[in-house]
Every structure is written in C-alpha cells, then in structure tokens.
Scaffold this motif. Structure first.
Motif, PDB file in Angstrom:
ATOM      1  N   THR A  67       0.844  -1.188   0.000  1.00 37.09           N
ATOM      2  CA  THR A  67       0.000   0.000   0.000  1.00 37.09           C
ATOM      3  C   THR A  67       0.883   1.243   0.000  1.00 37.09           C
ATOM      4  OG1 THR A  67      -1.763  -1.124   1.200  1.00 37.09           O
ATOM      5  CG2 THR A  67      -1.795   1.264   1.270  1.00 37.09           C
ATOM      6  N   ASP A  68       0.536   2.213  -0.806  1.00 37.25           N
ATOM      7  CA  ASP A  68       1.255   3.477  -0.875  1.00 37.25           C
ATOM      8  C   ASP A  68       1.252   4.141   0.506  1.00 37.25           C
ATOM      9  OD1 ASP A  68       2.308   5.935  -2.285  1.00 37.25           O
ATOM     10  OD2 ASP A  68       0.387   6.694  -1.534  1.00 37.25           O
ATOM     11  N   VAL A  69       2.386   4.709   0.911  1.00 35.47           N
ATOM     12  CA  VAL A  69       2.528   5.320   2.235  1.00 35.47           C
ATOM     13  C   VAL A  69       1.501   6.427   2.446  1.00 35.47           C
ATOM     14  CG1 VAL A  69       4.060   6.644   3.740  1.00 35.47           C
ATOM     15  CG2 VAL A  69       4.974   4.763   2.409  1.00 35.47           C
ATOM     16  N   ASN A  70       1.348   7.295   1.470  1.00 37.51           N
ATOM     17  CA  ASN A  70       0.398   8.398   1.619  1.00 37.51           C
ATOM     18  C   ASN A  70      -1.040   7.892   1.735  1.00 37.51           C
ATOM     19  OD1 ASN A  70       2.367  10.444   1.556  1.00 37.51           O
ATOM     20  ND2 ASN A  70       2.444  10.306  -0.668  1.00 37.51           N
ATOM     21  N   THR A  71      -1.364   6.868   0.975  1.00 39.66           N
ATOM     22  CA  THR A  71      -2.694   6.262   1.056  1.00 39.66           C
ATOM     23  C   THR A  71      -2.896   5.652   2.431  1.00 39.66           C
ATOM     24  OG1 THR A  71      -2.689   5.811  -1.317  1.00 39.66           O
ATOM     25  CG2 THR A  71      -4.239   4.538   0.037  1.00 39.66           C
ATOM     26  N   PHE A  72      -1.899   4.935   2.909  1.00 36.87           N
ATOM     27  CA  PHE A  72      -1.978   4.297   4.226  1.00 36.87           C
ATOM     28  C   PHE A  72      -2.199   5.350   5.311  1.00 36.87           C
ATOM     29  CE2 PHE A  72      -0.010   2.721   8.143  1.00 36.87           C
ATOM     30  CZ  PHE A  72      -0.686   1.523   8.297  1.00 36.87           C
ATOM     31  N   ILE A  73      -1.434   6.426   5.274  1.00 30.71           N
ATOM     32  CA  ILE A  73      -1.564   7.481   6.290  1.00 30.71           C
ATOM     33  C   ILE A  73      -2.949   8.114   6.232  1.00 30.71           C
ATOM     34  CG2 ILE A  73      -0.748   9.770   6.982  1.00 30.71           C
ATOM     35  CD1 ILE A  73       2.087   8.811   6.154  1.00 30.71           C
ATOM     36  N   ARG A  74      -3.412   8.410   5.021  1.00 33.38           N
ATOM     37  CA  ARG A  74      -4.739   9.010   4.872  1.00 33.38           C
ATOM     38  C   ARG A  74      -5.828   8.094   5.415  1.00 33.38           C
ATOM     39  NH1 ARG A  74      -7.947   7.851   1.120  1.00 33.38           N
ATOM     40  NH2 ARG A  74      -6.376   7.337  -0.430  1.00 33.38           N
ATOM     41  N   GLU A  75      -5.765   6.800   5.034  1.00 32.28           N
ATOM     42  CA  GLU A  75      -6.769   5.838   5.502  1.00 32.28           C
ATOM     43  C   GLU A  75      -6.714   5.663   7.017  1.00 32.28           C
ATOM     44  OE1 GLU A  75      -6.045   2.292   3.248  1.00 32.28           O
ATOM     45  OE2 GLU A  75      -7.002   3.100   1.447  1.00 32.28           O
ATOM     46  N   MET A  76      -5.512   5.609   7.571  1.00 33.89           N
ATOM     47  CA  MET A  76      -5.384   5.439   9.018  1.00 33.89           C
ATOM     48  C   MET A  76      -5.904   6.665   9.757  1.00 33.89           C
ATOM     49  SD  MET A  76      -4.338   2.444   9.818  1.00 33.89           S
ATOM     50  CE  MET A  76      -5.486   1.990   8.531  1.00 33.89           C
ATOM     51  N   LYS A  77      -5.651   7.847   9.203  1.00 35.08           N
ATOM     52  CA  LYS A  77      -6.161   9.065   9.839  1.00 35.08           C
ATOM     53  C   LYS A  77      -7.685   9.060   9.838  1.00 35.08           C
ATOM     54  CE  LYS A  77      -6.108  14.105   9.781  1.00 35.08           C
ATOM     55  NZ  LYS A  77      -7.363  14.138  10.460  1.00 35.08           N
ATOM     56  N   GLU A  78      -8.286   8.706   8.711  1.00 41.29           N
ATOM     57  CA  GLU A  78      -9.738   8.655   8.624  1.00 41.29           C
ATOM     58  C   GLU A  78     -10.308   7.647   9.619  1.00 41.29           C
ATOM     59  OE1 GLU A  78     -10.421   7.750   4.497  1.00 41.29           O
ATOM     60  OE2 GLU A  78      -9.899   9.779   3.844  1.00 41.29           O
ATOM     61  N   ARG A  79      -9.712   6.468   9.672  1.00 39.22           N
ATOM     62  CA  ARG A  79     -10.196   5.424  10.583  1.00 39.22           C
ATOM     63  C   ARG A  79      -9.947   5.798  12.037  1.00 39.22           C
ATOM     64  NH1 ARG A  79      -8.683  -0.367   8.586  1.00 39.22           N
ATOM     65  NH2 ARG A  79     -10.063  -0.845  10.309  1.00 39.22           N
ATOM     66  N   ALA A  80      -8.811   6.425  12.314  1.00 39.73           N
ATOM     67  CA  ALA A  80      -8.499   6.842  13.680  1.00 39.73           C
ATOM     68  C   ALA A  80      -9.475   7.930  14.136  1.00 39.73           C
ATOM     69  CB  ALA A  80      -7.064   7.341  13.771  1.00 39.73           C
ATOM     70  N   ASP A  81      -9.740   8.900  13.263  1.00 38.62           N
ATOM     71  CA  ASP A  81     -10.694   9.961  13.610  1.00 38.62           C
ATOM     72  C   ASP A  81     -12.062   9.367  13.937  1.00 38.62           C
ATOM     73  OD1 ASP A  81      -8.756  11.894  13.236  1.00 38.62           O
ATOM     74  OD2 ASP A  81      -9.488  12.523  11.253  1.00 38.62           O
ATOM     75  N   LYS A  82     -12.488   8.396  13.133  1.00 39.41           N
ATOM     76  CA  LYS A  82     -13.787   7.756  13.342  1.00 39.41           C
ATOM     77  C   LYS A  82     -13.796   6.961  14.652  1.00 39.41           C
ATOM     78  CE  LYS A  82     -17.191   5.764  10.430  1.00 39.41           C
ATOM     79  NZ  LYS A  82     -17.489   5.165   9.144  1.00 39.41           N
ATOM     80  N   ALA A  83     -12.714   6.231  14.927  1.00 37.26           N
ATOM     81  CA  ALA A  83     -12.626   5.435  16.158  1.00 37.26           C
ATOM     82  C   ALA A  83     -12.629   6.340  17.392  1.00 37.26           C
ATOM     83  CB  ALA A  83     -11.374   4.567  16.137  1.00 37.26           C
ATOM     84  N   ILE A  84     -11.905   7.448  17.321  1.00 35.53           N
ATOM     85  CA  ILE A  84     -11.864   8.387  18.450  1.00 35.53           C
ATOM     86  C   ILE A  84     -13.236   9.023  18.650  1.00 35.53           C
ATOM     87  CG2 ILE A  84     -10.923  10.599  19.233  1.00 35.53           C
ATOM     88  CD1 ILE A  84      -8.252   9.708  17.893  1.00 35.53           C
ATOM     89  N   GLU A  85     -13.874   9.394  17.552  1.00 38.92           N
ATOM     90  CA  GLU A  85     -15.217   9.990  17.637  1.00 38.92           C
ATOM     91  C   GLU A  85     -16.191   9.015  18.293  1.00 38.92           C
ATOM     92  OE1 GLU A  85     -18.407  11.135  14.294  1.00 38.92           O
ATOM     93  OE2 GLU A  85     -16.483  12.169  14.078  1.00 38.92           O
ATOM     94  N   THR A  86     -16.127   7.756  17.899  1.00 38.64           N
ATOM     95  CA  THR A  86     -16.992   6.724  18.477  1.00 38.64           C
ATOM     96  C   THR A  86     -16.693   6.551  19.961  1.00 38.64           C
ATOM     97  OG1 THR A  86     -17.095   5.574  16.355  1.00 38.64           O
ATOM     98  CG2 THR A  86     -17.653   4.280  18.325  1.00 38.64           C
ATOM     99  N   GLU A  87     -15.412   6.521  20.306  1.00 39.92           N
ATOM    100  CA  GLU A  87     -15.022   6.349  21.713  1.00 39.92           C
ATOM    101  C   GLU A  87     -15.472   7.547  22.546  1.00 39.92           C
ATOM    102  OE1 GLU A  87     -10.928   5.543  24.168  1.00 39.92           O
ATOM    103  OE2 GLU A  87     -11.074   4.759  22.125  1.00 39.92           O
ATOM    104  N   MET A  88     -15.335   8.749  21.995  1.00 32.82           N
ATOM    105  CA  MET A  88     -15.762   9.952  22.727  1.00 32.82           C
ATOM    106  C   MET A  88     -17.275   9.955  22.927  1.00 32.82           C
ATOM    107  SD  MET A  88     -13.326  12.848  21.001  1.00 32.82           S
ATOM    108  CE  MET A  88     -13.907  14.202  21.996  1.00 32.82           C
ATOM    109  N   ALA A  89     -18.031   9.512  21.928  1.00 30.51           N
ATOM    110  CA  ALA A  89     -19.483   9.466  22.030  1.00 30.51           C
ATOM    111  C   ALA A  89     -19.920   8.478  23.107  1.00 30.51           C
ATOM    112  CB  ALA A  89     -20.101   9.089  20.688  1.00 30.51           C
ATOM    113  N   GLY A  90     -19.170   7.400  23.269  1.00 36.15           N
ATOM    114  CA  GLY A  90     -19.496   6.399  24.285  1.00 36.15           C
ATOM    115  C   GLY A  90     -19.233   6.863  25.699  1.00 36.15           C
ATOM    116  N   LYS A  91     -18.407   7.880  25.851  1.00 34.31           N
ATOM    117  CA  LYS A  91     -18.061   8.395  27.190  1.00 34.31           C
ATOM    118  C   LYS A  91     -19.025   9.471  27.669  1.00 34.31           C
ATOM    119  CE  LYS A  91     -13.196   7.305  27.061  1.00 34.31           C
ATOM    120  NZ  LYS A  91     -11.835   7.768  27.233  1.00 34.31           N
ATOM    121  N   LYS A  92     -19.895   9.933  26.783  1.00 25.07           N
ATOM    122  CA  LYS A  92     -20.846  11.004  27.163  1.00 25.07           C
ATOM    123  C   LYS A  92     -21.996  10.455  27.946  1.00 25.07           C
ATOM    124  CE  LYS A  92     -19.654  14.232  23.582  1.00 25.07           C
ATOM    125  NZ  LYS A  92     -20.101  15.021  22.466  1.00 25.07           N
TER     126      LYS A  92
END
Length: 92
Positions: A67-92
């Motif tokens: 996988t291209d490095v830039n693609t990997f970083i972009r995909e991981m950022k998107e998935r990380a943002d979504k995972a953090i958002e989900t985790e933050m929503a669960g703490k409310k």
C-alpha cells in the motif's frame, strides 16, 4: 560510558568529543553528527493513543505488502478519527 558508545545527556564538549572512542566500528566515522541535531519534543499522551496504536498495529501489514505510504496514512487518519469519535461518544 561515552567512550563506549553511550550518548551523554551532559552538554560537555569534551565528553562529546570522546564519544565512541573505544568502539572499533566508529573509527574513521563522522560521529560528530550525532550531536548536531536537537531531538523533537516528546509526544503528548492522550486517552486515545491506545485506540490509534491498536488500529495501526492491525493494519500495518498493508503498508508492508505494497500500500502506498500516503494512502496508508490518509486511511489510518480517517479510521483513527472515526474510532476516536466513536469512543468519545461512548463516554458522554
């Protein structure tokens, strides 16, 4: 210790000049370069570090298998943002 290849935390120029002098592999090498840079500051730990690290650990094989490095970083950022958002929503 500096003579044996342990980088010092001291600012003494004399100690830095002796760095690696007892290490045969360093003979004739430009070891002064070790002391010419300033380390970057430490990463500020957040409650979401483990979430992101676990995500990257599961997916890093993609990077190793082409996988291209830039693609990997972009995909991981998107998935990380979504995972953090989900985790933050669960703490409310």
């Amino acid at each position: 210790m500096s003579k044996n290849g342990r980088i010092t935390v001291l600012k003494s120029a004399d100690i830095k000049k002796q760095y690696g002098s007892d290490v045969p592999e360093y003979k004739g090498k430009h070891i002064e370069a070790f002391f010419k840079t300033t380390p970057s500051p430490f990463h500020q730990v957040t409650p979401y570090d483990k979430t992101v690290r676990d995500l990257i650990e599961k997916e890093r094989i993609k990077l190793a298998t082409g996988t291209d490095v830039n693609t990997f970083i972009r995909e991981m950022k998107e998935r990380a943002d979504k995972a953090i958002e989900t985790e933050m929503a669960g703490k409310k």
